[in-house]
Design a protein around this motif. Structure first.
Motif, mmCIF file in Angstrom:
data_model
loop_
_atom_site.group_PDB
_atom_site.id
_atom_site.type_symbol
_atom_site.label_atom_id
_atom_site.label_comp_id
_atom_site.label_asym_id
_atom_site.label_seq_id
_atom_site.Cartn_x
_atom_site.Cartn_y
_atom_site.Cartn_z
ATOM 1 N N THR A 192 -0.790 -4.927 6.963
ATOM 2 C CA THR A 192 0.260 -5.077 5.949
ATOM 3 C C THR A 192 -0.155 -6.055 4.865
ATOM 4 N N VAL A 193 -0.723 -7.174 5.253
ATOM 5 C CA VAL A 193 -1.187 -8.158 4.265
ATOM 6 C C VAL A 193 -2.268 -7.539 3.375
ATOM 7 N N PHE A 194 -3.176 -6.781 3.970
ATOM 8 C CA PHE A 194 -4.230 -6.111 3.193
ATOM 9 C C PHE A 194 -3.621 -5.094 2.230
ATOM 10 N N ILE A 195 -2.611 -4.345 2.687
ATOM 11 C CA ILE A 195 -1.936 -3.380 1.813
ATOM 12 C C ILE A 195 -1.264 -4.102 0.646
ATOM 13 N N ILE A 196 -0.640 -5.241 0.916
ATOM 14 C CA ILE A 196 -0.019 -6.018 -0.161
ATOM 15 C C ILE A 196 -1.071 -6.466 -1.167
ATOM 16 N N TRP A 236 -2.353 4.654 1.553
ATOM 17 C CA TRP A 236 -1.794 5.735 2.369
ATOM 18 C C TRP A 236 -2.476 5.796 3.728
ATOM 19 N N VAL A 237 -3.779 5.750 3.732
ATOM 20 C CA VAL A 237 -4.523 5.820 4.994
ATOM 21 C C VAL A 237 -4.171 4.633 5.889
ATOM 22 N N LEU A 238 -4.137 3.441 5.329
ATOM 23 C CA LEU A 238 -3.801 2.254 6.113
ATOM 24 C C LEU A 238 -2.373 2.319 6.643
ATOM 25 N N PHE A 239 -1.450 2.801 5.827
ATOM 26 C CA PHE A 239 -0.068 2.914 6.266
ATOM 27 C C PHE A 239 0.058 3.910 7.426
#
Length: 167
Positions: free
Chosen positions: A148-152, A92-95
């Motif tokens: 995005t890659v990190f979130i994935i 959530w924070v990263l998004f």
């Protein structure tokens, strides 16, 4: 609060994957075009910015808003919640960070450069402000891709997940 059953979870996951693919694909497409544009040619640069605005407005934003809405549904109607698991909270924070980068950096720089191209025509290409905006926008898009890659990775690996203890 009622939670979704297995069928609802599968449909939610399908929607989430499709919307995240739109979001990520749009950012990747925009960045690929950014590397390919000939900044010495006015019409090519103008077309690049015009197409990038279209990608941003109709692909990236739909993917971002849709992903946000699906995330809210996940938080409300599943066992994941918003802060129950650290890996979900980090996503959530990263998004949110990624969304702010997109809205307040990438889009603003893109709109500023488009305005310069419309007002100054070919002379805009000689502007240090235009070149600075273009380069900064490129780096911001790379940061968005990395996030995005990190979130994935977080979504698949679920780090910081509590280990089940044997009784």
């Amino acid at each position: 609060m009622k939670t979704l059953g297995p069928a609802g979870m599968k449909w939610l996951k399908i929607a989430h994957i499709l919307l995240a693919a739109l979001f990520f694909g749009g950012i990747m497409s925009s960045l690929a075009l950014n590397f390919a544009v000939n900044l010495a040619a006015y019409h090519e640069t103008f077309d690049f910015y015009r197409h990038t605005v279209i990608i941003s407005d109709y692909i990236i934003r739909i993917g971002a808003v849709g992903t946000l809405l699906i995330g809210l549904l996940y938080g409300i109607f599943t066992k994941w919640g918003f802060f129950k698991h650290r890996w979900v909270a980090v996503k959530w924070v990263l998004f949110i960070i990624q969304t702010f980068i997109g809205i307040f950096i990438v889009d603003q720089l893109m709109e500023a450069n488009m305005a310069m191209l419309e007002a100054g025509k070919a002379s805009a290409l000689n502007s240090p402000v235009f070149m600075h905006n273009h380069t900064l926008r490129q780096y911001a898009a790379i940061v968005q891709i990395a996030i995005t890659v990190f979130i994935i990775c977080i979504s698949v690996l679920k780090p910081w997940k509590k280990k089940k203890t044997a009784l």
